[in-house]
Write a protein that holds these residues in place. Structure first.
Motif, PDB file in Angstrom:
ATOM      1  N   ILE A   1     119.708  59.907  49.723  1.00 40.69           N
ATOM      2  CA  ILE A   1     119.868  61.201  50.154  1.00 40.69           C
ATOM      3  C   ILE A   1     120.109  61.427  51.691  1.00 40.69           C
ATOM      4  N   LEU A   2     121.000  62.387  51.849  1.00 35.15           N
ATOM      5  CA  LEU A   2     121.157  62.822  53.133  1.00 35.15           C
ATOM      6  C   LEU A   2     120.460  63.966  53.452  1.00 35.15           C
ATOM      7  N   ASP A   3     119.600  63.982  54.617  1.00 35.11           N
ATOM      8  CA  ASP A   3     118.962  65.151  55.388  1.00 35.11           C
ATOM      9  C   ASP A   3     119.805  65.657  56.261  1.00 35.11           C
ATOM     10  N   CYS A   4     120.624  66.757  55.724  1.00 38.82           N
ATOM     11  CA  CYS A   4     121.895  66.911  56.328  1.00 38.82           C
ATOM     12  C   CYS A   4     121.675  68.477  57.224  1.00 38.82           C
ATOM     13  N   CYS A   5     120.851  68.576  57.598  1.00 38.63           N
ATOM     14  CA  CYS A   5     120.800  70.184  58.465  1.00 38.63           C
ATOM     15  C   CYS A   5     121.562  69.992  59.721  1.00 38.63           C
ATOM     16  N   ARG A   6     121.826  68.953  60.251  1.00 38.66           N
ATOM     17  CA  ARG A   6     122.753  68.943  61.392  1.00 38.66           C
ATOM     18  C   ARG A   6     124.063  68.230  61.238  1.00 38.66           C
ATOM     19  N   ILE A   7     124.498  68.235  60.124  1.00 42.61           N
ATOM     20  CA  ILE A   7     125.534  67.383  59.725  1.00 42.61           C
ATOM     21  C   ILE A   7     126.933  68.037  60.425  1.00 42.61           C
ATOM     22  N   ALA A   8     127.112  69.086  60.670  1.00 42.17           N
ATOM     23  CA  ALA A   8     128.312  69.427  61.503  1.00 42.17           C
ATOM     24  C   ALA A   8     128.216  68.823  62.923  1.00 42.17           C
ATOM     25  N   GLU A   9     126.857  68.924  63.584  1.00 42.17           N
ATOM     26  CA  GLU A   9     126.737  68.400  64.845  1.00 42.17           C
ATOM     27  C   GLU A   9     127.389  66.982  64.857  1.00 42.17           C
ATOM     28  N   ASN A  10     126.804  66.388  63.862  1.00 41.27           N
ATOM     29  CA  ASN A  10     127.050  64.957  63.611  1.00 41.27           C
ATOM     30  C   ASN A  10     128.382  64.662  63.436  1.00 41.27           C
ATOM     31  N   ALA A  11     129.117  65.343  62.675  1.00 41.48           N
ATOM     32  CA  ALA A  11     130.579  65.391  62.503  1.00 41.48           C
ATOM     33  C   ALA A  11     131.267  65.648  63.859  1.00 41.48           C
ATOM     34  N   TYR A  12     130.885  66.243  64.732  1.00 47.65           N
ATOM     35  CA  TYR A  12     131.451  66.638  66.278  1.00 47.65           C
ATOM     36  C   TYR A  12     131.287  65.043  66.647  1.00 47.65           C
ATOM     37  N   PHE A  13     130.314  64.418  66.863  1.00 41.80           N
ATOM     38  CA  PHE A  13     130.193  63.132  67.415  1.00 41.80           C
ATOM     39  C   PHE A  13     130.972  62.051  66.865  1.00 41.80           C
ATOM     40  N   ILE A  14     130.977  62.157  65.504  1.00 39.76           N
ATOM     41  CA  ILE A  14     131.805  61.008  64.879  1.00 39.76           C
ATOM     42  C   ILE A  14     133.322  61.233  65.130  1.00 39.76           C
ATOM     43  N   ARG A  15     133.838  62.549  65.159  1.00 39.04           N
ATOM     44  CA  ARG A  15     135.269  62.648  65.654  1.00 39.04           C
ATOM     45  C   ARG A  15     135.491  62.061  67.038  1.00 39.04           C
ATOM     46  N   GLU A  16     134.612  62.438  67.967  1.00 36.74           N
ATOM     47  CA  GLU A  16     134.743  62.033  69.351  1.00 36.74           C
ATOM     48  C   GLU A  16     134.472  60.864  69.501  1.00 36.74           C
ATOM     49  N   ARG A  17     133.748  59.822  69.012  1.00 34.88           N
ATOM     50  CA  ARG A  17     133.352  58.673  69.120  1.00 34.88           C
ATOM     51  C   ARG A  17     133.621  57.619  68.362  1.00 34.88           C
ATOM     52  N   GLU A  18     134.000  57.839  67.102  1.00 40.90           N
ATOM     53  CA  GLU A  18     134.394  56.751  66.034  1.00 40.90           C
ATOM     54  C   GLU A  18     135.534  56.411  65.716  1.00 40.90           C
ATOM     55  N   GLU A  19     136.011  55.192  65.762  1.00 46.99           N
ATOM     56  CA  GLU A  19     137.437  55.017  65.606  1.00 46.99           C
ATOM     57  C   GLU A  19     137.996  55.462  64.404  1.00 46.99           C
ATOM     58  N   GLY A  20     139.133  56.048  64.469  1.00 40.12           N
ATOM     59  CA  GLY A  20     139.644  56.420  63.104  1.00 40.12           C
ATOM     60  C   GLY A  20     139.363  58.005  62.640  1.00 40.12           C
ATOM     61  N   TYR A  21     138.591  58.538  63.527  1.00 44.75           N
ATOM     62  CA  TYR A  21     138.197  60.063  62.922  1.00 44.75           C
ATOM     63  C   TYR A  21     138.789  61.251  63.908  1.00 44.75           C
ATOM     64  N   GLY A  22     139.674  60.637  64.821  1.00 47.47           N
ATOM     65  CA  GLY A  22     139.992  61.771  65.942  1.00 47.47           C
ATOM     66  C   GLY A  22     140.886  62.768  65.256  1.00 47.47           C
ATOM     67  N   GLU A  23     141.731  62.415  64.023  1.00 52.49           N
ATOM     68  CA  GLU A  23     142.690  63.466  63.711  1.00 52.49           C
ATOM     69  C   GLU A  23     141.948  64.014  62.465  1.00 52.49           C
ATOM     70  N   LYS A  24     140.697  63.967  62.154  1.00 52.37           N
ATOM     71  CA  LYS A  24     140.267  64.584  61.026  1.00 52.37           C
ATOM     72  C   LYS A  24     139.660  65.895  61.375  1.00 52.37           C
ATOM     73  N   THR A  25     139.453  66.750  60.372  1.00 51.65           N
ATOM     74  CA  THR A  25     138.665  67.898  60.702  1.00 51.65           C
ATOM     75  C   THR A  25     137.067  67.806  60.504  1.00 51.65           C
ATOM     76  N   TYR A  26     136.309  68.520  61.284  1.00 52.73           N
ATOM     77  CA  TYR A  26     134.987  68.236  61.128  1.00 52.73           C
ATOM     78  C   TYR A  26     134.426  68.527  59.636  1.00 52.73           C
ATOM     79  N   LYS A  27     135.065  69.241  59.109  1.00 58.08           N
ATOM     80  CA  LYS A  27     134.539  69.555  57.586  1.00 58.08           C
ATOM     81  C   LYS A  27     134.936  68.181  56.968  1.00 58.08           C
ATOM     82  N   GLU A  28     136.130  67.710  57.087  1.00 60.18           N
ATOM     83  CA  GLU A  28     136.394  66.683  56.227  1.00 60.18           C
ATOM     84  C   GLU A  28     135.617  65.492  56.550  1.00 60.18           C
ATOM     85  N   ILE A  29     135.136  65.539  57.782  1.00 54.40           N
ATOM     86  CA  ILE A  29     134.219  64.307  58.144  1.00 54.40           C
ATOM     87  C   ILE A  29     132.866  64.430  57.449  1.00 54.40           C
TER      88      ILE A  29
END
Ligand code: F0G
Length: 460
Positions: free
Chosen positions: A214-242
């Motif tokens: 189960i995901l406790d996902c209340c801040r998943i958009a903020e989490n997606a921001y960090f993934i796009r910024e910091r995780e290899e391979g996500y720089g071109e994805k949209t936050y929603k796609e992440i």
């Protein structure tokens, strides 16, 4: 090239007066509130950083949606809109509206919990833990080691420790695990993000042992921001796609819409498993309301549907995370110890290091929270031994892992000059730090004691 200031990507249409009580008044208000900021009246506070939950400013689009709210008991159009947005985002077929996150937790964990059951999380949020323990089950936190060291840099300090997770599964037996809960971002662990790689690895372990994820996902958009910024391979994805990718790894989610759906009230439970959904829906109808409104009015559901889309706007997310970082970095530059790097929705200060002369049993975090109110009328929240401290079988005090103070930033509410005012208050906090003393609890309830406990300052 000229580095541009990150501005608030909105203009202000409605204002709400705030006011700074005099120092004398603030001392009296705090005493009357038994030195627990949860017991202050909001009018006694000038900048309220108690929580980012339900404190957002809604957009003109959301307010327009409020007018469209369909208040029908059954089959409201507003529910169709909310359900469609959640379905598009999560991919989960069974969606239940609730009045807030903990109501969704109650639906799910009262079904999956009970005596003998064990839940595993990167860190259970306090209401999550309380719902699990209230059912008679046990909640085990498996944060990564680096997540427990405020000063050590790691891009994803919110991750689950997979070794600890597997050890817990083997210790308690896979058949006794109620669910594995990944909290994104990891709120109690410092608002720190979880990487996609970690979310995927948690899913693989769950599959290996046949566990519910189960995901406790209340801040998943903020989490997606960090993934796009910091995780290899996500720089071109949209936050929603992440976010969509992360949802695809789990079998359900709980969301407090009061965070990343940018509304004042609301939540939901979404599941893949039909049988479990039928059971949860029965509890929903008994405790929250009919299946097409849960505990919500039609207008709330409209606002959630719109907010859940607005939150993935790159301008919004960039402003959101950069403004939190601005506050954290400036306070850090003054010399205040804190969890680094700064998290998504809040700055987490390390009160144990700030007040080395106050031992955990005298609640250094509570001392800091009270000082900030006394100095500047700012309200914030202790996340340390008041919230998570315990007594063992012999009545001995067991402190929390960290003594933190959280400055949580409401979404779209305060401007940069409000934050500059908070930064100034820290200058003063630093000057007086040796003189500050700890607190003792004079009254406490059995569950979630930080909300209502009474305190008394210890004398020098
Ligand atoms: N899960 C997480 C990670 C949360 O941060 C919260 C609430 C909840 C669940 C419960 O949701 O409040 O809608 O019932 N966090 C708030 C906070 C209260 O201040 O961090 P809720």
């Amino acid at each position: 090239m000229h580095e541009k200031v990150t501005i608030e990507p909105f203009r202000i249409k409605v204002v709400e007066q705030i006011y700074l009580a005099s120092e004398e008044e603030r001392f009296a208000f705090l005493k009357k509130a038994h030195y627990n900021p949860f017991l202050l009246k909001s009018g006694q506070v000038i900048i309220d950083l108690l929580t980012d939950s339900g404190t957002a400013a809604m957009s003109s689009e959301q307010w327009a949606g409020i007018m469209r709210g369909d208040e029908s008991y059954a089959g409201a159009v507003s529910w169709d809109r909310m359900e469609a947005v959640i379905h598009d985002l999560t991919g989960y077929p069974y969606i239940m509206p609730t009045h807030q996150g903990r109501a969704a937790e109650h639906l799910l964990y009262s079904r999956l919990g009970g005596p003998g059951k064990v839940f595993i999380s990167n860190t259970h949020f306090d209401t999550t833990r309380a719902n699990i323990e209230y059912s008679g089950a046990k909640a085990i936190d498996c944060p990564t080691e680096v997540g427990l060291h405020p000063n050590e840099y790691h891009p994803f300090k919110g991750n689950m420790d997979l070794v600890k997770m597997e050890a817990a599964i083997q210790q308690y037996g896979a058949q006794n695990i109620g669910a594995v809960i990944l909290t994104v971002t990891n709120n109690s662990g410092g608002g720190q993000p979880v990487s996609m790689a970690n979310a995927r690895a948690v899913g693989e372990l769950c599959r290996k042992y046949g566990l519910r994820y189960i995901l406790d996902c209340c801040r998943i958009a903020e989490n997606a921001y960090f993934i796009r910024e910091r995780e290899e391979g996500y720089g071109e994805k949209t936050y929603k796609e992440i976010a969509q990718e992360m949802f695809s790894l789990a079998e359900g989610c709980i969301m407090s819409a009061k965070k990343d759906a940018i509304v004042n009230m609301g939540g939901f439970l979404a599941l893949k498993d039909e049988e479990l959904a039928v059971q949860c829906r029965t509890v929903l109808i008994i405790t929250e309301g009919f299946a097409t409104y849960g505990g919500l009015s039609g207008r709330d559901m409209e606002a959630i549907a719109i907010g859940l889309q607005e939150v993935f706007d790159p301008h919004y997310l960039e402003y959101r995370i950069k403004s939190t970082t601005y506050l954290g970095d400036k306070i850090f530059e003054l010399g205040v110890p804190m969890i680094r790097p700064v998290g998504g929705h809040a700055v987490y200060l390390d009160a144990k290091t700030f007040y080395p002369h106050i031992p955990p049993e005298q609640f250094p975090g509570q001392a800091m929270v009270c000082e900030l109110y006394k100095i500047a009328g700012i309200r914030c929240c202790e996340i340390g031994s008041v919230m998570f401290g315990k007594y063992d079988e012999n009545g001995e005090f067991v402190p929390a892992k960290m003594e933190l103070v959280r400055l949580a930033i409401p979404r779209r509410v305060y401007t940069q000059s409000h934050m500059d005012y908070v930064i100034e208050a820290f200058g003063e906090l630093l000057e007086n730090r040796e003189k500050v003393r700890g607190y003792r609890i004079t009254r406490e309830p059995a569950f979630l004691r930080h909300f209502t406990a009474h305190f008394e300052p210890l004398q020098p």
